[in-house]
Design a protein around this motif. Structure first.
Motif, PDB file in Angstrom:
ATOM      1  N   ALA A 105      -4.943  28.983  98.970  1.00 50.81           N
ATOM      2  CA  ALA A 105      -3.930  29.744  99.711  1.00 50.81           C
ATOM      3  C   ALA A 105      -3.004  30.404  98.707  1.00 50.81           C
ATOM      4  N   LEU A 139      -0.946  23.504  99.047  1.00 53.35           N
ATOM      5  CA  LEU A 139      -2.004  23.180 100.005  1.00 53.35           C
ATOM      6  C   LEU A 139      -1.638  21.898 100.749  1.00 53.35           C
ATOM      7  N   PRO A 140      -1.537  21.954 102.046  1.00 52.38           N
ATOM      8  CA  PRO A 140      -1.207  20.746 102.790  1.00 52.38           C
ATOM      9  C   PRO A 140      -2.370  19.758 102.802  1.00 52.38           C
ATOM     10  N   ILE A 155     -10.104  28.129 104.437  1.00 57.38           N
ATOM     11  CA  ILE A 155      -9.968  26.854 105.131  1.00 57.38           C
ATOM     12  C   ILE A 155     -11.348  26.293 105.408  1.00 57.38           C
ATOM     13  N   GLN A 205      -8.979  21.708 106.309  1.00 59.03           N
ATOM     14  CA  GLN A 205      -8.387  21.595 104.985  1.00 59.03           C
ATOM     15  C   GLN A 205      -8.352  22.962 104.303  1.00 59.03           C
ATOM     16  N   TYR A 206      -7.172  23.344 103.866  1.00 59.69           N
ATOM     17  CA  TYR A 206      -7.067  24.564 103.071  1.00 59.69           C
ATOM     18  C   TYR A 206      -7.531  24.245 101.657  1.00 59.69           C
ATOM     19  N   SER A 218      -0.762  29.354 111.269  1.00 56.79           N
ATOM     20  CA  SER A 218      -1.907  28.454 111.363  1.00 56.79           C
ATOM     21  C   SER A 218      -3.178  29.284 111.469  1.00 56.79           C
ATOM     22  N   CYS A 230      -6.179  32.974 102.346  1.00 57.92           N
ATOM     23  CA  CYS A 230      -6.436  31.542 102.352  1.00 57.92           C
ATOM     24  C   CYS A 230      -7.894  31.292 102.705  1.00 57.92           C
ATOM     25  N   ILE A 289       0.361  25.995 107.867  1.00 59.15           N
ATOM     26  CA  ILE A 289       0.598  26.154 106.429  1.00 59.15           C
ATOM     27  C   ILE A 289       1.841  27.008 106.252  1.00 59.15           C
ATOM     28  N   GLU A 290       2.656  26.606 105.318  1.00 62.46           N
ATOM     29  CA  GLU A 290       3.880  27.364 105.037  1.00 62.46           C
ATOM     30  C   GLU A 290       3.529  28.549 104.156  1.00 62.46           C
ATOM     31  N   VAL A 333       5.801  29.522 109.038  1.00 60.44           N
ATOM     32  CA  VAL A 333       4.643  28.640 109.168  1.00 60.44           C
ATOM     33  C   VAL A 333       3.633  29.310 110.103  1.00 60.44           C
TER      34      VAL A 333
END
Lengths: 151, 382
Positions: B284, B268-269, B295, B280-281, B364, B293, B379-380, B362
């Protein structure tokens, strides 16, 4: 697609939504309920619209589900021979009655094609039937409609 | 019919004001609406089914399976998770067959084929119950393809379809016992099938002791108020006693372990700050089948009212980092507002889409604002 554009596209489909719901329900109050609920659900389910190019077909599918839900919920079916419950009568009543005399599965594809300009592929996608089936039904609808008008 | 002389537009009345106003009223509420109507964890997610069912008939002769039902190619990476189950059940001349299943422990999907092999004896078939380990698996009420007259619309008496369910949290253990109870409702009297409504012929056949089924849409009965009415089935109270019910029970067991092994949590980034809007995730995960995921989007000390307003000021899409929408098969997508641990409120969005190698590493879940702005949250995936 933002909210305003989405709303505008739904509003732009009003006439089509009415004609399609009329083809199934043939009662203006039921059409109203189906159209209103479809417009609401479309907004709720907009994340499921994967390709905006299919917006009309996608909305039509939601509307069809609402029409069928109303049919079931009210346990309501319509006498084929009777005139529909309408607030505004069609311009050509004879033709309208002939169209109404067709079974729904023939009437609906015909209306979608002849009035809404939907391709056989689009109709098949909306009704979940094959293109060949759409072709056959429209042909049969035309034949039966002609027969009805000859009587 | 000579379409040059007949204008079908004259056959349909113009749109009455009450219908036009109903649509206008509906769209006017878009800004106020709470999007989620039911708890998402209990919902069979069929967001994709409208699209999935397209071409069902066309595929009938070419090997129906769960990947086709999911609109995924045979070489999709989830192919390794596909289990052949060959679950069958039959009663009289009707049968149900389930050939293949795929699950990653979060989603369950399978194909099914229902057939009435004697098209001269129409029956009404519907899914009466659908459970996993005894826990109900729900179908979305918006997709009503789980009941049908056979042959009805299907001239050869065969319908191929499938189910896609998000498994409820109550499902635990390594095995999932799935049970699908399909009711077969057979009219008590012989059925005469007609393609075209013909009142005289219908009454004649009824006098001879037949039920009459017109255009596969339903039986015709005499309504005291409305005369001959088409469209009756076992769900109509008026004629519920006119059917005998038998059932087909299709059961199969799925091993959840293999799919779960491919289900991996993604890193989670840190929250992204887009000019005061934080994204904010909170969850995921990726599997061979799908990516899921959740968010959250919020501003500092966001009130419920502000969250509600923000929810209405845009929409989420899966994009690349240039803001281009990605053509992923959407399995689930719900948004709403909810309270955070610190008492503030946020907008949240739950997203699941088919994992596909063509998607960039990646992605989004991006928020498109009404003013034209786009809030990215990269997010990857791998």
């Amino acid at each position: 697609m933002d909210r305003n554009e989405f709303a505008a596209r739904v509003i732009g489909q009003t006439d089509r939504m009415y004609r399609i719901s009329w083809s199934i329900l043939r009662c203006d109050e039921d059409c109203r309920d189906a159209m209103q609920e479809a417009a609401l659900k479309a907004w709720e389910k907009r994340y499921t619209l994967r390709n905006e190019a299919y917006f009309e077909t996608w909305l039509t599918r939601i509307l069809l589900n609402e029409c069928y839900a109303i049919q079931r919920r009210r346990k309501r079916t319509w006498p084929i021979e009777d005139t529909a419950e309408l607030f505004v009568q069609p311009k050509d009543l004879t033709l309208s009655l002939a169209l109404q005399s067709l079974p729904e599965k023939l009437r609906l594809p015909l209306v979608m094609h002849a009035l809404e300009g939907m391709t056989y592929e689009e109709i098949g996608r909306a009704l979940r039937i094959s293109k060949a089936t759409v072709t056959g039904r429209i042909q049969r609808a035309k034949q039966q409609l002609r027969k009805e008008l000859e009587v | 019919m000579d379409e040059r002389n007949i204008d079908l537009r004259d056959a349909v009345p113009p749109t009455p004001d009450l219908c036009r106003n109903a649509v206008l009223h509906a769209v006017s509420t878009y800004t106020e609406e709470q999007k989620m109507r039911r708890p998402y964890k209990l919902i069979l997610v069929v967001a994709v089914i409208t699209a999935l069912l397209c071409g069902t008939v066309a595929l009938a002769a070419s090997g129906w399976n769960v990947l086709r039902f999911l609109q995924l190619s045979d070489d999709h990476m989830s192919n390794e998770l596909v289990e052949n189950v060959s679950a069958q059940a039959a009663v009289d001349h009707c049968s149900i067959q389930i050939d293949s299943v795929v699950t990653d422990g979060k989603f369950l999907a399978f194909d099914w084929t229902v057939q009435n092999s004697d098209v001269t004896k129409p029956v009404y078939i519907q899914v009466d119950s659908f459970t996993g380990n005894g826990v109900p698996l729900f179908t979305d009420g918006n997709d009503d393809f789980n009941y049908q007259w056979f042959p009805g619309m299907f001239n050869d008496g065969t319908m191929q379809d499938g189910n896609l369910a998000m498994l409820p949290d109550e499902i635990i253990g390594d095995k999932l016992d799935v049970e699908m109870v399909v009711g077969v409702y057979t009219p008590k009297q012989p059925v005469y099938q007609m393609e075209v409504f013909d009142a005289d012929a219908i009454r004649q056949k009824q006098n001879e002791g037949y039920y009459v089924l017109v255009a596969g849409e339903g039986l015709v009965f005499e309504d005291p108020r409305e005369g001959l009415v088409i469209g009756y089935g076992p769900m109509n109270n008026m004629c519920a006693d006119s059917f005998d019910r038998t059932e087909m029970v299709a059961r199969f067991t799925v091993d959840l372990t293999q799919g779960r092994e491919t289900l991996k949590q993604l890193l989670l980034p840190e929250p992204f700050d887009n000019n005061g809007f934080k994204m904010q995730y909170t969850y995921a995960a990726v599997s061979s089948l799908q990516v899921s995921c959740t968010i959250e989007m919020y501003t500092d000390d966001m009130s419920r009212e502000k969250a509600d307003a923000l929810l209405s000021e845009g929409y989420f899409e899966l994009t690349d980092m240039d803001g281009n929408m990605l053509d992923a098969v959407v399995l689930n997508g719900f948004g709403g507002i909810r309270e955070r641990d610190d008492g503030s409120w946020c907008v949240y969005f739950d997203y699941s889409f088919a994992n596909d190698a063509i998607l960039p590493d990646v992605v989004s879940v991006s928020f498109f604002m009404d003013d034209g702005g786009v809030l990215f949250a990269p997010i990857e995936m791998r």
